[in-house]
Enzyme design. Structure first.
Site, mmCIF file in Angstrom:
data_model
loop_
_atom_site.group_PDB
_atom_site.id
_atom_site.type_symbol
_atom_site.label_atom_id
_atom_site.label_comp_id
_atom_site.label_asym_id
_atom_site.label_seq_id
_atom_site.Cartn_x
_atom_site.Cartn_y
_atom_site.Cartn_z
ATOM 1 N N ASP A 1 -18.756 -11.746 -24.553
ATOM 2 C CA ASP A 1 -20.075 -11.776 -23.908
ATOM 3 C C ASP A 1 -20.194 -12.953 -22.941
ATOM 4 O OD1 ASP A 1 -19.975 -12.939 -26.660
ATOM 5 O OD2 ASP A 1 -21.859 -13.849 -26.029
ATOM 6 N N ASN A 2 -19.208 -13.833 -22.921
ATOM 7 C CA ASN A 2 -19.226 -14.956 -21.978
ATOM 8 C C ASN A 2 -18.208 -14.763 -20.860
ATOM 9 O OD1 ASN A 2 -21.228 -16.228 -23.432
ATOM 10 N ND2 ASN A 2 -19.802 -17.481 -24.620
HETATM 11 P P1 AMP Z 1 -23.950 -18.420 -26.141
HETATM 12 O O1 AMP Z 1 -23.136 -18.890 -27.287
HETATM 13 O O2 AMP Z 1 -24.779 -19.477 -25.479
HETATM 14 O O3 AMP Z 1 -23.157 -17.644 -25.156
HETATM 15 O O4 AMP Z 1 -25.049 -17.421 -26.762
HETATM 16 C C1 AMP Z 1 -24.736 -16.297 -27.548
HETATM 17 C C2 AMP Z 1 -25.976 -15.457 -27.744
HETATM 18 O O5 AMP Z 1 -27.007 -16.198 -28.383
HETATM 19 C C3 AMP Z 1 -26.599 -14.925 -26.454
HETATM 20 O O6 AMP Z 1 -27.153 -13.671 -26.722
HETATM 21 C C4 AMP Z 1 -27.665 -15.945 -26.167
HETATM 22 O O7 AMP Z 1 -28.688 -15.450 -25.354
HETATM 23 C C5 AMP Z 1 -28.165 -16.240 -27.565
HETATM 24 N N1 AMP Z 1 -28.793 -17.570 -27.674
HETATM 25 C C6 AMP Z 1 -28.178 -18.786 -27.667
HETATM 26 N N2 AMP Z 1 -29.069 -19.768 -27.800
HETATM 27 C C7 AMP Z 1 -30.289 -19.190 -27.892
HETATM 28 C C8 AMP Z 1 -31.624 -19.668 -28.056
HETATM 29 N N3 AMP Z 1 -31.908 -20.977 -28.158
HETATM 30 N N4 AMP Z 1 -32.618 -18.758 -28.093
HETATM 31 C C9 AMP Z 1 -32.377 -17.443 -28.009
HETATM 32 N N5 AMP Z 1 -31.147 -16.934 -27.872
HETATM 33 C C10 AMP Z 1 -30.116 -17.784 -27.811
HETATM 34 MG MG MG Z 2 -23.312 -16.552 -23.703
#
Ligand code: AMP
Ligand code: MG
Length: 498
Positions: free
Chosen positions: A261-262
């Protein structure tokens, strides 16, 4: 007496002609919603270089109106903001539905260089995809994403961009309460590998096709001419991903969370979290404190990039039509990666030709760097000062090694190799300085800027951005930003918390 009608104040993004290309996709791709207003926002910093990509002037950047717009508090009338849905594999395990949990897409604008740029507010409040999260981003992680996006762009590495950071005194709970911020990110598209996996694993192949057609028409129109455009899409994304991995390795960049997803469908560096730049060289270094297994360690990145392309290939298989055709599209990854890395490493060593024993020279170099925990960035930068005759200029380079005799022996081989192609000291140094950055975003530099910003002094963010915008320039007045990290930085840890 006649009443006067007032013209509403112009919106700062007015002349940018906001459109909503992604919102034209069927509604199953997203949820429309408004950003949650950020209380009493203030500008932390803005990137003039990112702004110029969409024709925003420095004056517009400094306006109160734009501040309100980038805080999510003042919506452009043409904007139909939304959060996109996607899924993904996290740490190798199918995680199911994720989606923009805190990023809100405002729309897209014309890019100065042609094409379009999407504007996304990261940290703009909860969405239906927030799961347990609060929809916010803290100032700390916002500064890291902002600085690194712009630093990577200046290094010539494909990346999403960061236009500005807007801060607020509103708190969000992480390991401790921290103030929040919104980063405005820009990219032609934020579609991820996981966007495709979402429809594949939900068995909705028509919708999968809609997404693939949207991506090809908008970002890879040349692939429409291919016999099998979906196979061509996979092949091209595989190529871009392989090249991106080679560029990361060559500059010592570690992403930290290479979940599908990244991974950008455009081959951009995306979603900056617990990233790091290699300092003391250790190929198995893990920059993300949360990644205890080391799945995303530095030396694993290239194979994970390949694994992620396989995940994308699996998702595209129903469109491509056969396992063989899908495998064929993925098959060039190793060769693409190897060739690009080889090209970049040769350039880093100032080698203009390729010789049969070059791999041995490189392997010996990395082994020495590892044994002496040599700083990755300093090593390559100082290597450019080496002279063919006379070891006089070697001292700063040699001083990076514990085993000086081993370094001397390697330098002898390296000099012989340079002489083989009649290398010249002056032109080689110029070429090497153009590809071996003097300045990278070391964790401790980011940390220093963050701590000052948390005390409302944003000058270090500004200064660091200016230095990192010219990473290959000497900038002698900023030489201390190129030095080894101080002792206190040894204990610095970065995790997924953001
Ligand atoms: P990431 O690890 O930042 O790529 O995030 C993985 C998932 O978690 C994605 O769907 C992000 O939108 C969600 N996510 C991360 N941090 C938050 C947050 N503080 N509030 C809502 N969703 C989050
Ligand atoms: Mg992400």
């Amino acid at each position: 007496m006649t009443a006067q009608l007032k013209t509403p104040a112009a919106h700062p993004l007015d002349h940018l002609k906001i459109a909503n290309s992604f919102a034209e996709l069927p509604s199953s791709f997203y949820t429309r919603l408004m950003p949650t207003p950020l209380p009493a926002p203030y500008l932390v910093d803005a990137s003039a270089s990112a702004a110029s990509l969409i024709g925003l002037t420095p004056a517009a950047l400094a306006s109160q109106e734009l501040l309100e717009a980038l805080a999510g508090n003042r919506l452009h009338p043409n904007s139909t903001p939304l959060a996109a849905v996607y899924s993904g594999h996290q740490f190798g395990v199918w995680a199911g539905q994720l989606g923009d949990g805190r990023a809100i897409l405002l729309g897209d604008v014309e890019a100065a260089a042609g094409g379009r740029m999407e504007l996304q507010l990261k940290g703009a409040g909860a969405t239906p995809y927030s799961r347990m999260g609060d929809g916010r981003a803290v100032l700390r992680s916002s500064i890291r994403e902002y600085l690194c996006s712009e630093a990577m762009a200046a290094l010539g590495i494909p990346t999403s961009r960061a236009l500005a950071i807007v801060g607020s005194d509103q708190l969000a709970m992480r390991e401790r309460p921290e103030t929040t911020a919104v980063v405005t990110r820009m990219a032609p598209s934020f579609v991820r590998f996981g966007s495709f996996e979402h429809w594949y694993y939900n068995n909705q192949h028509d919708t999968l096709k809609t997404l693939a057609d949207y991506v090809i028409a908008g970002f890879y129109p040349e692939l429409l001419a291919a016999a099998n455009p979906y196979q061509a899409l996979l092949a091209e994304v595989t190529r871009r991903t392989a090249h991106l991995m080679a560029q990361w390795q060559a500059v010592g960049f570690m992403h930290g969370v290479m979940n599908t997803d990244n991974m950008s469908i455009l081959g951009l560096t995306l979603d900056y979290g617990p990233f790091g730049f290699m300092e003391a060289y250790d190929p198995s270094h893990i920059c993300n404190h949360t990644d205890q297994q080391g799945r995303y360690a530095y030396n694993k990145q290239p194979q994970i990039g390949h694994w992620n392309c396989f995940a994308l290939g699996q998702a595209l298989l129903p469109l491509i039509g056969s396992v063989e055709a899908t495998e064929a599209a993925l098959s060039s990854y190793q060769a693409q990666y190897g060739a690009k890395l080889d090209e970049l490493l040769h350039a880093k060593l100032g080698l203009a030709t390729h010789q049969p024993d070059d791999d041995k020279l490189l392997d010996a170099m990395f082994a020495l760097m590892q044994a002496s925990h040599v700083d990755f960035t300093l090593f390559f930068r100082r290597l450019g000062n080496l002279q063919l005759d006379g070891a006089g200029a070697d001292t700063p380079l040699r001083d990076l090694f514990i085993d000086r005799a081993a370094f001397d022996a390697w330098a002898l081989q390296y000099r012989a190799r340079l002489k083989l192609e009649n290398s010249r000291d002056d032109s080689r140094k110029l070429a090497m300085d153009d590809c071996n950055p003097k300045y990278v975003l070391r964790n401790y530099l980011a940390q220093t800027a963050i701590e000052q910003a948390q005390n409302k002094d944003f000058s270090e963010v500004r200064k660091l951005l200016e230095i990192l915008e010219n990473p290959f320039d000497e900038q002698p007045q900023h030489a201390k930003y190129a030095e080894l990290p101080p002792d206190w930085a040894r204990g610095l840890e970065v995790s997924c918390s953001s």
